[in-house]
Design a protein around this motif. Structure first.
Motif, PDB file in Angstrom:
ATOM      1  N   GLU A 119       4.920 -57.428 -43.086  1.00  0.00           N
ATOM      2  CA  GLU A 119       3.891 -58.496 -43.399  1.00  0.00           C
ATOM      3  C   GLU A 119       4.079 -59.872 -42.743  1.00  0.00           C
ATOM      4  OE1 GLU A 119       1.459 -60.415 -47.173  1.00  0.00           O
ATOM      5  OE2 GLU A 119       2.756 -58.950 -47.545  1.00  0.00           O
ATOM      6  N   LEU A 120       5.629 -60.135 -42.588  1.00  0.00           N
ATOM      7  CA  LEU A 120       5.898 -61.434 -42.034  1.00  0.00           C
ATOM      8  C   LEU A 120       5.616 -61.606 -40.406  1.00  0.00           C
ATOM      9  CD1 LEU A 120       7.537 -64.147 -41.794  1.00  0.00           C
ATOM     10  CD2 LEU A 120       9.665 -62.716 -41.655  1.00  0.00           C
ATOM     11  N   PHE A 121       6.114 -60.266 -39.775  1.00  0.00           N
ATOM     12  CA  PHE A 121       5.944 -60.380 -38.292  1.00  0.00           C
ATOM     13  C   PHE A 121       4.580 -59.982 -37.746  1.00  0.00           C
ATOM     14  CE2 PHE A 121      10.481 -59.790 -39.280  1.00  0.00           C
ATOM     15  CZ  PHE A 121      10.964 -61.046 -38.835  1.00  0.00           C
ATOM     16  N   ALA A 122       3.474 -59.433 -38.850  1.00  0.00           N
ATOM     17  CA  ALA A 122       2.485 -58.759 -38.354  1.00  0.00           C
ATOM     18  C   ALA A 122       1.475 -59.967 -37.542  1.00  0.00           C
ATOM     19  CB  ALA A 122       1.553 -57.933 -39.330  1.00  0.00           C
ATOM     20  N   GLY A 123       1.379 -59.920 -36.518  1.00  0.00           N
ATOM     21  CA  GLY A 123       0.180 -60.900 -35.816  1.00  0.00           C
ATOM     22  C   GLY A 123       0.480 -62.274 -35.649  1.00  0.00           C
ATOM     23  N   ARG A 124       1.938 -62.459 -36.034  1.00  0.00           N
ATOM     24  CA  ARG A 124       2.059 -64.108 -35.738  1.00  0.00           C
ATOM     25  C   ARG A 124       2.930 -64.075 -34.692  1.00  0.00           C
ATOM     26  NH1 ARG A 124       2.651 -63.164 -41.356  1.00  0.00           N
ATOM     27  NH2 ARG A 124       1.253 -64.561 -42.417  1.00  0.00           N
ATOM     28  N   GLN A 125       2.288 -65.227 -33.813  1.00  0.00           N
ATOM     29  CA  GLN A 125       2.827 -65.424 -32.524  1.00  0.00           C
ATOM     30  C   GLN A 125       3.241 -66.962 -32.203  1.00  0.00           C
ATOM     31  OE1 GLN A 125      -0.661 -64.166 -30.431  1.00  0.00           O
ATOM     32  NE2 GLN A 125      -0.083 -62.036 -30.206  1.00  0.00           N
ATOM     33  N   ASN A 126       4.231 -66.919 -31.063  1.00  0.00           N
ATOM     34  CA  ASN A 126       4.630 -68.138 -30.557  1.00  0.00           C
ATOM     35  C   ASN A 126       3.500 -68.988 -29.638  1.00  0.00           C
ATOM     36  OD1 ASN A 126       7.000 -68.780 -32.047  1.00  0.00           O
ATOM     37  ND2 ASN A 126       8.097 -67.315 -30.475  1.00  0.00           N
ATOM     38  N   GLY A 150       2.059 -66.770 -26.754  1.00  0.00           N
ATOM     39  CA  GLY A 150       1.471 -65.437 -26.904  1.00  0.00           C
ATOM     40  C   GLY A 150       2.404 -64.266 -27.525  1.00  0.00           C
ATOM     41  N   CYS A 151       3.583 -64.577 -27.425  1.00  0.00           N
ATOM     42  CA  CYS A 151       4.492 -63.337 -27.673  1.00  0.00           C
ATOM     43  C   CYS A 151       4.945 -63.610 -29.140  1.00  0.00           C
ATOM     44  CB  CYS A 151       6.126 -63.648 -27.093  1.00  0.00           C
ATOM     45  SG  CYS A 151       6.148 -63.344 -25.360  1.00  0.00           S
ATOM     46  N   PRO A 152       5.195 -62.538 -29.995  1.00  0.00           N
ATOM     47  CA  PRO A 152       5.276 -62.246 -31.346  1.00  0.00           C
ATOM     48  C   PRO A 152       6.612 -63.330 -31.850  1.00  0.00           C
ATOM     49  CG  PRO A 152       5.172 -60.331 -30.629  1.00  0.00           C
ATOM     50  CD  PRO A 152       5.286 -61.113 -29.323  1.00  0.00           C
ATOM     51  N   ILE A 153       6.549 -63.819 -32.874  1.00  0.00           N
ATOM     52  CA  ILE A 153       7.639 -64.768 -33.477  1.00  0.00           C
ATOM     53  C   ILE A 153       8.971 -63.715 -33.541  1.00  0.00           C
ATOM     54  CG2 ILE A 153       6.268 -66.431 -34.529  1.00  0.00           C
ATOM     55  CD1 ILE A 153       6.870 -64.954 -37.266  1.00  0.00           C
ATOM     56  N   LYS A 154      10.070 -64.268 -33.320  1.00  0.00           N
ATOM     57  CA  LYS A 154      11.277 -63.383 -33.547  1.00  0.00           C
ATOM     58  C   LYS A 154      12.239 -63.805 -34.582  1.00  0.00           C
ATOM     59  CE  LYS A 154      11.192 -62.960 -28.293  1.00  0.00           C
ATOM     60  NZ  LYS A 154      11.908 -63.259 -27.360  1.00  0.00           N
ATOM     61  N   ALA A 155      13.170 -63.112 -35.132  1.00  0.00           N
ATOM     62  CA  ALA A 155      14.249 -63.613 -35.944  1.00  0.00           C
ATOM     63  C   ALA A 155      15.671 -62.786 -35.668  1.00  0.00           C
ATOM     64  CB  ALA A 155      13.549 -63.044 -37.329  1.00  0.00           C
ATOM     65  N   THR A 156      16.604 -63.446 -36.172  1.00  0.00           N
ATOM     66  CA  THR A 156      17.847 -62.814 -36.167  1.00  0.00           C
ATOM     67  C   THR A 156      18.258 -62.159 -37.423  1.00  0.00           C
ATOM     68  OG1 THR A 156      18.591 -64.355 -34.497  1.00  0.00           O
ATOM     69  CG2 THR A 156      20.397 -63.266 -35.611  1.00  0.00           C
ATOM     70  N   PHE A 157      18.648 -60.924 -37.364  1.00  0.00           N
ATOM     71  CA  PHE A 157      19.265 -59.953 -38.538  1.00  0.00           C
ATOM     72  C   PHE A 157      20.422 -59.710 -38.451  1.00  0.00           C
ATOM     73  CE2 PHE A 157      14.728 -59.163 -38.029  1.00  0.00           C
ATOM     74  CZ  PHE A 157      14.139 -59.115 -39.412  1.00  0.00           C
ATOM     75  N   TYR A 158      21.263 -60.508 -39.381  1.00  0.00           N
ATOM     76  CA  TYR A 158      22.724 -60.311 -39.634  1.00  0.00           C
ATOM     77  C   TYR A 158      23.010 -59.177 -40.648  1.00  0.00           C
ATOM     78  CZ  TYR A 158      23.265 -64.877 -37.218  1.00  0.00           C
ATOM     79  OH  TYR A 158      23.000 -65.791 -36.352  1.00  0.00           O
ATOM     80  N   ILE A 170       2.702 -74.271 -39.807  1.00  0.00           N
ATOM     81  CA  ILE A 170       3.378 -74.613 -38.711  1.00  0.00           C
ATOM     82  C   ILE A 170       3.192 -74.112 -37.460  1.00  0.00           C
ATOM     83  CG2 ILE A 170       5.348 -75.749 -40.312  1.00  0.00           C
ATOM     84  CD1 ILE A 170       7.100 -73.392 -39.063  1.00  0.00           C
ATOM     85  N   LEU A 171       2.636 -72.520 -37.342  1.00  0.00           N
ATOM     86  CA  LEU A 171       2.280 -71.944 -36.292  1.00  0.00           C
ATOM     87  C   LEU A 171       1.227 -72.598 -35.730  1.00  0.00           C
ATOM     88  CD1 LEU A 171       3.419 -68.483 -36.985  1.00  0.00           C
ATOM     89  CD2 LEU A 171       4.484 -69.816 -35.086  1.00  0.00           C
TER      90      LEU A 171
END
Length: 379
Positions: free
Chosen positions: A80-87, A90-98, A297-298
């Protein structure tokens, strides 16, 4: 002993780099002089924008990171967080997974990696490592990197960072180990000071809140500092889920918005959001408030959600906002990464310490035993 020689997580460079890193860490690090410590090889940190740009000339970077296992408990939230959300490019937003090993579904890690997110090590056993020696740090940190490679198809060249469990760093021993195995950044040290990523060749630009912090010089090593958030009581928290807030969606959105504006309207230093995904589990008002904040904020034309590696790269090679929109640094084309795993995965039921563990991978058949520090292959 580590079983890493055929995987290539920096082990081939161990002898030369280790000797060099030991020499560099042999004496106490000196104070950072910006006349000497200059990008792209070095940066002193602090709120000053790399490259001499003014706040109106650069993006507002948002650094979104998640710690611990990736599995069914957080899968729906990530979708749900990453679906359809873009910078703005036009690229999808990104995160880092530790990522820590126990309870992780590596098929789901592969899906996130295929989508462009960064995978980093949070150790195998998620143990308190303050007193680890270098070999133990390597077993934990590099061992988890190998598991990401072996079971999630992550390119070993893409695993370059770590976060220490409980933010309990191991001082110079831990950073010697990182240099030895080809890692180049850590993100484990909280600070109340606004700061860009900085070089650990020199003294840290902020106080050490969880000892032992590094005291030696570690050339080529970077720190992505964990800027604390301020909560409604005036307290601070390094992980966003450690803040005090009213348990209402509007209040959740408000606390993140207030902290974001402290960056966006002033220094424009990276705005960090450090989470354990479990904070959102079965608490829909937290999820709703946070997603509302993300969407708000997007709508701004200069807000970019980036990975830890990307924020270090921009610090070293800064570009103004118009260039960022077309920059190859923040792209969304990953032809060399494995495809999403989807339903084509091996579901494994394995025994570990007398308990059953769920384990899934698309990379190979189920191992005979649950992979662990002294048995990374699961043989």
């Amino acid at each position: 002993m580590l079983l890493l020689l055929c995987v290539g997580v920096g082990v081939a460079m161990a002898s030369t780099n280790y000797t060099r890193s030991r020499r560099q860490a042999g004496g106490a690090a000196s104070s950072c002089d910006p006349r000497i410590c200059q990008i792209p090889d070095c940066y002193c940190g602090g709120p000053e924008i790399p490259g001499g740009y003014s706040p109106d000339q650069i993006p507002q970077f948002v650094l979104l990171t998640f710690d611990d296992a990736v599995n069914d408990l957080n899968k729906k939230f990530y979708e749900e967080l990453f679906a359809g959300r873009q910078n703005p490019n036009g690229c999808p937003i990104k995160a880092t997974f530790y990522v820590s090993h126990e309870w992780t579904d590596y098929a789901q890690v592969q899906d996130l990696y295929a989508d462009g997110h960064e995978m980093a090590s949070h150790t195998i056993t998620h143990s308190f490592g303050t007193n680890f020696n270098e070999e133990k740090w390597a077993n934990e940190v590099v061992g988890e990197a190998e598991l990401l490679v072996r079971y999630a198809g992550v390119n070993p060249a893409d695993v370059k960072g770590m976060r220490a469990p409980f933010l309990a760093v191991g001082g110079d021993k831990m950073f010697n180990m990182l240099s030895r195995y080809g890692f180049y950044y850590d993100s484990s040290m909280p600070t109340g000071t606004v700061s860009w990523p900085y070089s650990l060749q020199y003294k840290m630009p902020h106080s050490c809140s969880v000892k032992p912090c590094p005291s030696g010089s570690h050339k080529g090593m970077w720190e992505v500092p964990m800027k604390t958030l301020q909560d409604v009581r005036g307290g601070s928290c390094s992980m966003a889920d450690g803040c005090f807030y009213k348990e209402e969606a509007d209040e959740i959105q408000k606390i993140f918005t207030q902290n974001f504006l402290e960056h966006y309207t002033k220094s424009k230093a990276p705005f960090p959001l450090f989470f354990h995904a479990a904070w959102f589990f079965n608490r829909p008002y937290r999820k709703d408030g946070f997603l509302r904040f993300i969407d708000s904020i997007l709508k701004l034309p200069d807000v970019y959600f980036v990975t830890s590696q990307e924020i270090i790269s921009w610090t070293r090679f800064p570009e103004p906002l118009p260039n960022v929109h077309s920059s190859s640094l923040f792209h969304c084309n990953f032809p060399d990464r494995p495809a999403r795993c989807g339903r084509k995965k091996n579901k494994c039921q394995l025994s570990h310490k007398g308990d059953k563990r769920q384990f899934a991978t698309c990379q190979q058949q189920c191992p005979n035993n649950y992979p662990w520090v002294n048995n990374l292959n699961g043989d």
